[in-house]
Enzyme design. Structure first.
Site, short mmCIF file in Angstrom:
data_model
loop_
_atom_site.label_atom_id
_atom_site.label_comp_id
_atom_site.label_asym_id
_atom_site.label_seq_id
_atom_site.Cartn_x
_atom_site.Cartn_y
_atom_site.Cartn_z
N TRP A 188 0.83 -1.21 0.00
CA TRP A 188 0.00 0.00 0.00
C TRP A 188 0.85 1.25 0.00
CZ3 TRP A 188 -4.25 -1.15 -1.98
CH2 TRP A 188 -4.94 -2.32 -1.63
N LYS A 213 -12.26 -1.81 6.42
CA LYS A 213 -11.52 -2.69 7.31
C LYS A 213 -11.99 -2.55 8.76
CE LYS A 213 -8.36 -3.27 3.84
NZ LYS A 213 -7.68 -2.45 2.85
N ASP A 237 -1.78 6.76 6.25
CA ASP A 237 -2.81 5.84 5.78
C ASP A 237 -3.09 4.86 6.91
OD1 ASP A 237 -4.33 3.81 4.65
OD2 ASP A 237 -2.95 3.37 3.00
C1 LIG Z 1 -7.10 -1.88 1.84
C2 LIG Z 1 -6.08 -0.82 1.96
C3 LIG Z 1 -5.98 0.23 1.03
C4 LIG Z 1 -6.85 0.31 -0.21
O1 LIG Z 1 -8.09 0.73 0.08
P1 LIG Z 1 -9.18 0.95 -1.08
O2 LIG Z 1 -10.33 1.50 -0.30
O3 LIG Z 1 -9.45 -0.39 -1.70
O4 LIG Z 1 -8.63 1.90 -2.06
C5 LIG Z 1 -5.03 1.20 1.25
N1 LIG Z 1 -4.21 1.17 2.31
C6 LIG Z 1 -4.26 0.17 3.23
C7 LIG Z 1 -3.34 0.19 4.40
C8 LIG Z 1 -5.20 -0.85 3.08
O5 LIG Z 1 -5.25 -1.84 3.98
#
Ligand SMILES: *Cc1c(COP(=O)(O)O)cnc(C)c1O
Length: 354
Positions: free
Chosen positions: A100, A191, A167
C-alpha cells in the site's frame, strides 16, 4: 451458522450494526422510506453525516483541535493521489513498508519528486524501518500505520516538524495513540469502520491552501470541507453504517475500551503462533500488528489437514495474501475474542494430531 470472520477487508462488522443498517434499507426511522431512496440533502441524512463526522473526531480525540472529518468516495487508493494534489509543492518523503505504501508512492510520483526515506522491501516487508531521517525541507512525510498484507504495524511514529500524513486504513480506531501528531489521516471504511464505499479523511485545516497548482474540485479538500462533506452525493449507506459502527465503538468505551480487547486477542493469537511448533510468525516480533497476524505452517504437508479443520470449525478467510503466502488472521475491532479462541483451538488441535 454465523462464521468466525477473519477477512482482511471488506471485513467483519458488529452484528447489531448489520441489523440496524439492514432495517434502514427497508424503512429508515419509520419514515416509510428507505435510507437509500431519500435525498442526501434531507434533514435525516444531513444529521447522519454530521453525527458521523463528529463521532470520528471525538473518538480520535481531535475535537476542537482544528481538524475536519470528511467521508469521501474513491477508497483509500484515491487518497494516494489526493494527498499529493493538496500538499505536494516540490518534494515529499515516504516510508515504504509494503504494497500500500508503494502504491501511495507511485501515485504521488505523477506530480513531483517523492523520496523513500526508508524501505523494508529487502526483507519482503516483514519489519518496520527505524532510525531514518526526515529532511525538514520536505513538504510532508507519509507513512502507513498498519500493513494489512504483511502484518506489521508502526508502534512509535517518527518525530518531525513537517506535516505528517498517515494511511490508517486497517487500524484506525483500534488503539490509543496521539492522533494529533498527524495532519492528514485517511482510511478506507471497509476494514475497521464500515462497508466499502466511503473513506474517512481527517484533515488539519491550516495545512491546506499552500500549493501553487490548480486542484480539480473533486480532489480539493477545501472544497469538500466547505461543502460539509457533501460536495457531491455522498455514499449514503456506507456513511450511515460507518456512523453506526462509530456509535457502537463509543458504547464500548471508545478507542481505550477497544484497545484492551484488541490486545487480548493479539496476545492470544501470537502466543499460539510462538508456542506451537507447527507455526512460525511472518513479521518481526517488535513490529507485529494487532490487527493482522501473518503466520506460516512449518510443515507444508499439514496444509490440507489444517485447512479442512478450519473449515469444519467455521473459521473463514484466514488464507494469507498471495505476496506472503501462509495464513493471515485479521482481528479488527468487531471480531470477538471467541473467534480468536476458536482459531487457536484448531491450531493446538493440529499440534496434538501431528
Ligand atoms: C485496503 C487498503 C488500502 C486500499 O483501500 P481501497 O479503499 O481499496 O482503495 C489502502 N491502504 C491500506 C493500508 C489498506 O489496507
Amino acid at each position: 451458522m454465523k462464521k468466525h470472520n477473519f477477512s482482511a477487508g471488506p471485513s467483519i462488522l458488529p452484528q447489531e450494526v448489520l441489523l440496524k443498517s439492514s432495517e434502514a434499507i427497508m424503512d429508515y426511522n419509520g419514515n416509510g422510506l428507505s435510507l437509500i431512496e431519500i435525498s442526501h440533502r434531507s434533514k435525516d441524512f444531513v444529521d447522519i453525516m454530521e453525527k458521523a463526522r463528529a463521532l470520528a473526531l471525538e473518538l480520535l480525540g481531535l475535537e476542537g483541535k482544528g481538524y475536519k472529518a470528511l467521508f469521501l468516495q474513491g477508497g483509500a487508493s484515491s487518497q494516494f493521489l489526493m494527498v499529493a494534489m493538496n500538499l505536494l509543492e516540490k518534494r515529499a518523503g515516504y516510508l515504504n513498508t509494503g504494497a500500500w505504501s508503494a502504491k501511495a508512492i507511485k501515485e504521488a510520483q505523477m506530480l513531483d519528486d517523492i523520496y523513500e526515506v526508508a524501505s523494508s522491501a529487502n526483507a519482503n516487508f516483514n519489519y518496520i524501518p527505524k532510525g531514518f531521517d526526515i529532511p525538514s525541507d520536505y513538504d510532508y512525510f507519509h507513512c502507513t500505520s498498519n500493513n494489512t498484507i504483511f502484518g506489521t504495524q508502526i508502534k512509535d511514529f517518527p518525530k518531525t516538524d513537517i506535516p505528517m500524513v498517515c494511511d490508517m486504513s486497517s487500524d484506525i480506531f483500534s488503539r490509543v495513540i496521539d492522533y494529533s501528531q498527524f495532519d492528514i489521516i485517511y482510511a478506507g471504511a471497509q476494514k475497521n469502520m464500515g462497508p466499502a464505499g466511503t473513506t474517512l479523511v481527517v484533515v488539519k485545516e491550516d495545512i491546506l491552501g499552500k500549493v501553487s497548482r490548480k486542484i480539480p474540485s473533486i480532489m480539493d479538500y477545501k472544497k469538500h470541507i466547505g461543502a460539509g462533506s457533501m460536495f457531491n452525493t455522498p455514499p449514503v449507506f456506507a456513511v450511515y453504517t460507518s456512523m453506526l459502527t462509530l456509535d457502537w465503538l463509543k458504547s464500548k468505551g471508545g478507542v481505550v475500551g477497544i484497545e484492551e480487547e484488541n490486545e487480548k486477542k493479539a496476545r492470544l493469537m501470537y502466543s499460539e503462533i510462538d508456542l506451537n511448533p507447527l507455526f512460525t510468525g511472518f513479521a518481526a516480533k517488535e513490529d507485529r500488528s494487532n490487527m493482522n497476524a501473518t503466520f506460516n505452517l512449518t510443515n507444508e504437508n499439514l496444509k490440507e489437514t489444517f485447512d479442512s479443520m478450519l473449515k469444519e470449525a467455521g473459521i473463514s478467510a484466514v488464507n494469507g495474501h498471495r505476496s506472503v503466502g501462509g495464513y493471515r488472521a485479521s482481528m479488527y475491532n468487531a471480531l470477538p475474542l471467541d473467534s480468536v479462541k476458536a482459531l487457536v483451538e484448531v491450531m493446538s488441535e493440529l499440534e496434538s494430531k501431528a
